[in-house]
Design a protein around this motif. Structure first.
Motif, PDB file in Angstrom:
ATOM      1  N   ARG A 159       0.833  -1.203   0.000  1.00 52.56           N
ATOM      2  CA  ARG A 159       0.000   0.000   0.000  1.00 52.56           C
ATOM      3  C   ARG A 159       0.871   1.257   0.000  1.00 52.56           C
ATOM      4  O   ARG A 159       0.621   2.206  -0.756  1.00 52.56           O
ATOM      5  N   ASP A 163       1.118   4.115  -2.903  1.00 48.97           N
ATOM      6  CA  ASP A 163       0.860   5.532  -2.641  1.00 48.97           C
ATOM      7  C   ASP A 163       2.055   6.404  -3.020  1.00 48.97           C
ATOM      8  O   ASP A 163       1.886   7.512  -3.537  1.00 48.97           O
ATOM      9  N   LEU A 167       0.954   5.764  -7.548  1.00 48.76           N
ATOM     10  CA  LEU A 167      -0.136   6.744  -7.648  1.00 48.76           C
ATOM     11  C   LEU A 167       0.304   8.079  -8.252  1.00 48.76           C
ATOM     12  O   LEU A 167      -0.418   8.655  -9.078  1.00 48.76           O
ATOM     13  N   GLU A 246      -8.649   2.790  -5.765  1.00 47.78           N
ATOM     14  CA  GLU A 246      -8.199   4.104  -5.298  1.00 47.78           C
ATOM     15  C   GLU A 246      -8.021   5.078  -6.461  1.00 47.78           C
ATOM     16  O   GLU A 246      -7.936   6.295  -6.250  1.00 47.78           O
TER      17      GLU A 246
END
Length: 716
Positions: A159, A163, A167, A246
């Motif tokens: 994760r 991020d 991302l 997300e």
């Protein structure tokens, strides 16, 4: 020279794409050399070579990680096959320019058979990957961790990685009237995402495309602190799958599926260009966005999404490849850099430096003593680099001329040429800009050389400069002497560690004069000059080779020919070999890849044997051997037995005349003909059978024989 032929003893066979059964002509009936059944299809033959590469991933003689690498190389080879060969066939159909080769197979037939065979090969590839290689790596504590297997600590690390690394650079593209389907880069990893709900603007797109950032690695090693030992790897695709929601806040991701489009990557340049470099720069961009030729999708992708993609790319069902695993297996090559397990890779070795070179401080002195023949990768390519470096610094050297087909980034060869120019020497580089998939590198190195003062020319438009030549002009005792390097491979230090090639260095006056004339032809204008010792394409090589084949045919059963090529497709060469076989000449062809000649056919080619060697190193040497009643004529060359090499390229074949060097090449050829574990015999029906040692017979692998002979190292 040993003339016994190793018999095929294996039952391991590639029996796909089998041509029609061989018809035995009635006694006394003349065989029609042009009959289509006497020829194999070029594209299908190339596919079979790729399959032999894949089969190495199942061979326990190779270390485990290298077996995985062979599996990945199969994917890389197939990529180029679709980008160039399949794309070319599709272009013929698109523009109504169908051409039929000697095999008589129409482009549409070829595409259908390619699809059938390639689907079977790829299905087997993923079966090997999932059911053989991954479990074997698991036993060695090397884990490819799936999403469902992540521990809480690993999931948290992923994760954070998503991020912080993914991302910020990922760009999801919703599909609606204002966001049409994006132009996706050739062979890039992408995802088609099925969505439900409305976005922030109230749009119900239902679908999005998510290109995986090309800047990110496709395989990531998890840190030891979140694992319980061993080497733990996770796919970028798994991370994106896990956190796709997300990227679309407030919407439901109903599905996320990998896909990859292969495009036509061949470059088309006109023959009447005014500026080849400028034209090539423009074409390189188009390569990334050529017509689609193949679609790979995850096998769990819903049918309606698959149909949508096929329609978008203008492809049909036969162009679709559903795969059970990552769609971009070539990126698995990164494993060798992420995993520190030398016990699971080939043991290292130090390429030898011959005593003749070690005992002399000057390469020029060593070459003057006698000509030098180096066998790469078993002998060090650094000797070639040293020759150029010494030439750059030697005040007696006046001029250097060199061809560059592939040199690689950060090339020491290029730096030495630039250094020589800075020191005031006359330096000319013939840079072949159209070396496939090295065009951008060659444009860059050409600019670097020009900035250093090197005269850079781009060869002859319409004829790729594929010859490997280096000419050094040196003043010695008041007169000019010429030193020459000729090779079967490129001036690329990386390739010299992976490919088998020969380097020949000499100061023979006639060869030096020949090479000088060839450079004059490349850089100047005028009629073809008379060449004494070399064969050179497109002028003399083809007819000289056929003439030598015919000479051996005149000896009947006393004739003997051995050719070692990467490929054999040229119809005139093949017909000459057929006629020589009919005359009783014993012929051995060592053809790594494509072979359009059908061996072992009574009345046509019963005296011809064809074998392919596939091993640790990529076979790349080219040798033309003619027994000539005990006075062998032996040539090494840059050229394969293909029409393009003989008629559409600048190529060179150079004679090996010193008895000791001829004997050495004979030993090398004997090793290849005795290979009983890494050689595959081409059968009359088009299948290949892997040789295996008979019971009680020792294993003989030609590459290991050369490795031990030249470096003293016997382990693979």
């Amino acid at each position: 020279m040993t003339t016994e032929i190793t018999k095929a003893k294996s039952v391991t066979s590639d029996d796909l794409s089998v041509p029609a059964p061989v018809e035995v002509p009635p006694v006394g009936e003349q065989v029609n050399l042009d009959a289509s059944e006497n020829w194999f299809n070029r594209e299908l033959s190339q596919l079979q070579f790729n399959y032999r590469v894949l089969k190495q991933s199942m061979d326990p003689a190779h270390p485990l990680i290298n077996r995985l690498i062979f599996c990945c190389i199969f994917s890389s080879n197939l990529d180029e096959f679709f980008e160039i060969r399949v794309a070319g066939l599709r272009e013929q159909l698109k523009y109504g320019r169908e051409t039929v080769g000697a095999d008589g197979i129409q482009p549409e037939q070829a595409l259908a058979e390619i699809s059938r065979v390639a689907h079977e090969y790829i299905e087997e590839q993923y079966d090997i990957l999932n059911n053989v290689l991954f479990p074997a790596l698991e036993k060695e504590n090397i884990h490819f961790i799936r999403r469902r297997e992540w521990t809480p600590a690993q999931a948290e690390w992923v994760r954070n990685y998503f991020d912080e690394e993914i991302l910020p650079v990922v760009s999801p593209i919703g599909l609606d009237p204002s966001h049409p389907f994006p132009r996706l880069v050739n062979k890039s990893l992408n995802f088609i995402v099925e969505l439900d709900g409305k976005d922030a603007f109230g749009r119900e797109t239902g679908m999005a495309i998510l290109p995986a950032p090309r800047s990110l690695p496709r395989l990531v090693r998890l840190p030891d602190e979140v694992c319980e030992g061993g080497e733990n790897l996770v796919f970028l695709s798994s991370m994106i799958h896990a956190h796709a929601d997300e990227l679309f806040p407030g919407m439901e991701v109903k599905g996320c599926y990998q896909f990859r489009l292969t495009r036509n990557a061949d470059l088309e340049l006109e023959d009447d260009l005014e500026d080849l470099a400028s034209a090539l720069r423009g074409e390189l961009l188009s390569r990334r966005f050529g017509d689609g030729v193949r679609l790979e999708v995850a096998d769990n992708c819903p049918e309606e999404l698959v149909h949508f993609l096929l329609t978008e790319f203008g492809l049909g069902e036969r162009d679709l490849y559903r795969v059970n695993g990552p769609v971009n297996l070539t990126r698995l090559l990164a494993v060798s850099g992420l995993v520190d397990r030398p016990d699971l890779t080939y043991s290292s070795f130090s390429p030898a430096i011959p005593r003749q070179i070690r005992s002399k401080e000057s390469m020029f002195e060593a070459i003057r003593k006698r000509p030098i023949l180096l066998s790469h990768p078993f002998e060090n390519f650094s000797s070639v680099v040293d020759l150029l470096r010494q030439a750059a610094k030697d005040p007696q050297v006046l001029a250097i001329r060199q061809t560059l087909y592939r040199a690689g980034t950060g090339s020491e060869i290029v730096e030495a040429l630039a250094d020589a120019a800075r020191r005031g020497k006359e330096v000319t580089a013939v840079v072949e800009l159209r070396a496939r998939f090295s065009e951008a590198e060659n444009l860059e190195l050409a600019s670097r050389l020009q900035e250093a003062g090197v005269i850079v020319v781009y060869g002859v438009v319409g004829y790729k400069t594929h010859a490997k030549m280096l000419l050094i002009v040196r003043r010695e005792e008041g007169k000019l002497s010429r030193y020459v390097h000729l090779g079967t491979g490129n001036y690329h230090a990386g390739n010299a560690r992976l490919y088998t090639d020969y380097s020949f260095m000499t100061c023979d006056d006639s060869i030096g004069d020949d090479v000088n004339k060839l450079f004059q032809q490349l850089t100047g204008m005028g009629k073809a000059l008379k060449i004494k010792k070399l064969f050179h394409a497109p002028f003399s090589m083809h007819k000289r080779l056929i003439s030598l084949i015919e000479r051996e045919a005149s000896y009947g059963e006393d004739g003997r020919i051995i050719f070692k090529f990467n490929a054999l497709t040229d119809a005139q060469l093949i017909k000459a070999l057929y006629r020589a076989s009919q005359a009783g000449v014993q012929i051995d062809l060592i053809v790594r890849g494509i072979c359009c000649l059908r061996p072992g056919v009574p009345g046509l080619s019963e005296n011809i044997r064809v074998r392919s060697i596939v091993g640790r190193f990529l076979e790349h040497t080219r040798i033309y051997y003619f027994e000539n009643k005990g006075k062998p004529d032996v040539y090494c060359a840059s050229a394969d037995g293909m029409e393009r090499n003989m008629l559409s390229r600048i190529e060179v074949a150079f004679p090996i005349e010193e008895p000791a060097l001829i004997a050495r090449l004979q030993e090398d050829l004997d090793a290849y003909l005795a290979d009983n574990c890494q050689s595959w015999m081409l059968q009359p029906d088009g299948s290949y059978i892997q040789n295996q040692p008979a019971e009680g017979e020792p294993r003989v692998a030609a590459q290991l024989v050369l490795l031990e002979r030249l470096t003293g190292k016997s382990k693979p």
